[in-house]
Scaffold this motif. Structure first.
Motif, PDB file in Angstrom:
ATOM      1  N   THR A   1       0.800  -1.259   0.201  1.00 43.50           N
ATOM      2  CA  THR A   1      -0.350  -0.143   0.248  1.00 43.50           C
ATOM      3  C   THR A   1       0.853   1.148  -0.112  1.00 43.50           C
ATOM      4  O   THR A   1       2.163   1.956   0.553  1.00 43.50           O
ATOM      5  CB  THR A   1      -0.875   0.489   1.453  1.00 43.50           C
ATOM      6  N   LYS A   2       0.858   1.347  -0.468  1.00 47.54           N
ATOM      7  CA  LYS A   2       1.373   3.304  -1.320  1.00 47.54           C
ATOM      8  C   LYS A   2       0.291   4.323  -1.259  1.00 47.54           C
ATOM      9  O   LYS A   2      -0.577   4.566  -1.460  1.00 47.54           O
ATOM     10  CB  LYS A   2       2.294   3.589  -2.183  1.00 47.54           C
ATOM     11  N   ARG A   3       0.585   5.365   0.029  1.00 46.55           N
ATOM     12  CA  ARG A   3      -0.509   6.403   0.318  1.00 46.55           C
ATOM     13  C   ARG A   3       0.116   7.668   0.023  1.00 46.55           C
ATOM     14  O   ARG A   3       1.233   7.610   0.205  1.00 46.55           O
ATOM     15  CB  ARG A   3      -1.414   6.965   1.241  1.00 46.55           C
TER      16      ARG A   3
ATOM     17  N   ASP B   1      -3.906  11.668   1.412  1.00 47.24           N
ATOM     18  CA  ASP B   1      -5.582  10.534   1.662  1.00 47.24           C
ATOM     19  C   ASP B   1      -5.476  10.274   0.509  1.00 47.24           C
ATOM     20  O   ASP B   1      -6.310   9.526   0.080  1.00 47.24           O
ATOM     21  CB  ASP B   1      -6.685  11.356   2.760  1.00 47.24           C
ATOM     22  N   ASN B   2      -4.151  10.170  -0.694  1.00 49.34           N
ATOM     23  CA  ASN B   2      -4.618   9.493  -1.775  1.00 49.34           C
ATOM     24  C   ASN B   2      -3.861   8.185  -2.302  1.00 49.34           C
ATOM     25  O   ASN B   2      -2.288   8.375  -1.760  1.00 49.34           O
ATOM     26  CB  ASN B   2      -3.654  10.733  -3.138  1.00 49.34           C
ATOM     27  N   THR B   3      -5.131   7.121  -1.357  1.00 55.27           N
ATOM     28  CA  THR B   3      -4.241   5.802  -1.459  1.00 55.27           C
ATOM     29  C   THR B   3      -4.158   5.378  -3.192  1.00 55.27           C
ATOM     30  O   THR B   3      -4.383   5.108  -4.204  1.00 55.27           O
ATOM     31  CB  THR B   3      -5.242   4.314  -0.933  1.00 55.27           C
ATOM     32  N   VAL B   4      -2.627   5.058  -3.966  1.00 53.79           N
ATOM     33  CA  VAL B   4      -2.266   5.057  -5.001  1.00 53.79           C
ATOM     34  C   VAL B   4      -2.109   3.545  -4.996  1.00 53.79           C
ATOM     35  O   VAL B   4      -2.818   3.006  -6.280  1.00 53.79           O
ATOM     36  CB  VAL B   4      -0.817   5.604  -5.127  1.00 53.79           C
TER      37      VAL B   4
ATOM     38  N   ASP C   1      -3.320  -0.059  -3.210  1.00 56.82           N
ATOM     39  CA  ASP C   1      -3.941  -0.557  -2.214  1.00 56.82           C
ATOM     40  C   ASP C   1      -3.748  -1.904  -2.056  1.00 56.82           C
ATOM     41  O   ASP C   1      -4.766  -2.889  -2.607  1.00 56.82           O
ATOM     42  CB  ASP C   1      -5.369  -0.400  -2.644  1.00 56.82           C
TER      43      ASP C   1
ATOM     44  N   THR D   1       4.231   5.126  -8.990  1.00 56.78           N
ATOM     45  CA  THR D   1       5.060   4.935  -8.359  1.00 56.78           C
ATOM     46  C   THR D   1       5.173   3.324  -8.018  1.00 56.78           C
ATOM     47  O   THR D   1       6.881   3.289  -7.225  1.00 56.78           O
ATOM     48  CB  THR D   1       3.750   4.900  -7.867  1.00 56.78           C
TER      49      THR D   1
ATOM     50  N   ASP E   1       3.659   2.310   2.263  1.00 62.18           N
ATOM     51  CA  ASP E   1       3.471   2.312   3.618  1.00 62.18           C
ATOM     52  C   ASP E   1       3.265   1.324   4.635  1.00 62.18           C
ATOM     53  O   ASP E   1       3.381   1.015   6.321  1.00 62.18           O
ATOM     54  CB  ASP E   1       1.472   3.062   3.390  1.00 62.18           C
TER      55      ASP E   1
ATOM     56  N   SER F   1      -6.071   2.523 -11.172  1.00 57.05           N
ATOM     57  CA  SER F   1      -6.092   2.710 -10.211  1.00 57.05           C
ATOM     58  C   SER F   1      -5.402   1.813  -8.945  1.00 57.05           C
ATOM     59  O   SER F   1      -5.798   1.318  -8.327  1.00 57.05           O
ATOM     60  CB  SER F   1      -7.802   2.733  -9.673  1.00 57.05           C
TER      61      SER F   1
END
Ligand SMILES: Nc1ncnc2c1ncn2[C@@H]1O[C@H](COP(=O)(O)OP(=O)(O)O)[C@@H](O)[C@H]1O
Ligand SMILES: [Mg+2]
Length: 261
Positions: A27-29, A32-35, A37, A61, A73, A232
């Motif tokens: 998970t990479k944010r 508050d944009n979770t790029v 998931d 990313t 994250d 997404s």
């Protein structure tokens, strides 16, 4: 192409099989944009995998995480069984040596000669002798068709030439994995084909694992073992290029391809 300057298959027989890159539940944010998931994703050794998908879907990313330019994250990333995240600084440094990257904007060191751009990391990161690094760099410059540009500064070269130097610089570290992020997007149209031909040669004549983001669909079709359609931050469809380009299953893939093809 002189193969002695390229990653040596004899040095790593394990490369011909198994997973080389593995992302688990990553998970990479950004704020508050979770790029990404909880992304699971792997690339087998020696394979050429292409990521396609709309702008902003998280392709860069992923490459930047693998280059350790970003930290996830959550989740784990390994390269050839070595820990990249979570990991100690020492583990990360070791794992990171397996990976080379070529960027859209070349990112050469502007104040160094072409030769020094290529010898710098082998000397400072791998501890290679200067003589050996120079010999390797000269072989690579020969391979990318720039043997006469050793002493030039990046600004004296065309975009296509700069990108060839950047490719040589990445290969000088003999990475197991080469990450390519839209490497022809910043080039004048007449320079694109030459760089793509060079990458085709590298794909054909080396056992290097490639993870590639590109909008050059013919190139993707030529070199890819597998194409992953990203949307997404998720892989919504994966398969061999014949399948993805000719009979995509998802509407999003069809829409994307009809916009770029
Ligand atoms: N350094 C950053 N800071 C904040 N947001 C970022 C950063 N890098 C990327 N993003 C955001 O993450 C998302 C995915 O970006 P990116 O991985 O560059 O997509 P792609 O390469 O598929 O176009 C986008 O919404 C982008 O705006
Ligand atoms: Mg991108």
């Amino acid at each position: 192409m002189p193969t002695d300057t390229l990653p040596n298959p004899e040095k790593s027989p394990e490369r011909s099989s198994g997973e080389l890159i593995r992302l688990e539940q990553v998970t990479k944010r950004f704020g508050d944009n979770t790029v990404l998931d909880h992304l699971d994703f792997s690339v087998d050794a020696g394979k050429h995998v292409t990521l396609i998908g709309p702008s902003g879907s998280g392709k860069t990313t992923i490459l930047r995480l693998l280059m350790t330019l970003l930290k996830p994250d959550e989740g784990t990333i390994t390269v050839d069984g070595q820990k990249l995240f979570p990991a100690t600084e020492k583990e990360r440094r070791e794992a990171r040596k397996q990976i080379g990257m070529v960027f859209q904007q070349f990112n050469l060191f502007p104040n160094m000669s072409v030769l020094r751009n290529i010898t710098e990391a082998p000397v400072t990161v791998l501890g290679m002798s200067k003589d050996e690094a120079v010999e390797r760099a000269e072989g690579l410059l020969d391979m990318v068709g720039l043997a006469d540009k050793c002493d030039a500064r990046p600004a004296q070269l065309s975009g296509g030439q700069q990108q060839r130097v950047a490719i040589a610089r990445a290969l000088a570290m003999r990475p197991k994995v080469l990450l390519l992020d839209e490497v022809t997007s910043a080039l004048d149209p007449e320079l694109v084909a030459g760089v793509l031909d060079l990458l085709r040669d590298i794909a054909r004549t080396t056992d290097i694992t490639m993870l590639c983001v590109t909008h050059e669909m013919n190139f993707a079709r030529d070199i890819s073992d597998q194409v992953l359609m990203f949307d997404s931050g998720r892989v919504i469809e994966a398969g061999p290029p014949e399948k993805i380009f000719s009979e995509p299953e998802h509407d999003r893939t069809r829409e994307f391809l009809s916009a770029v093809l």
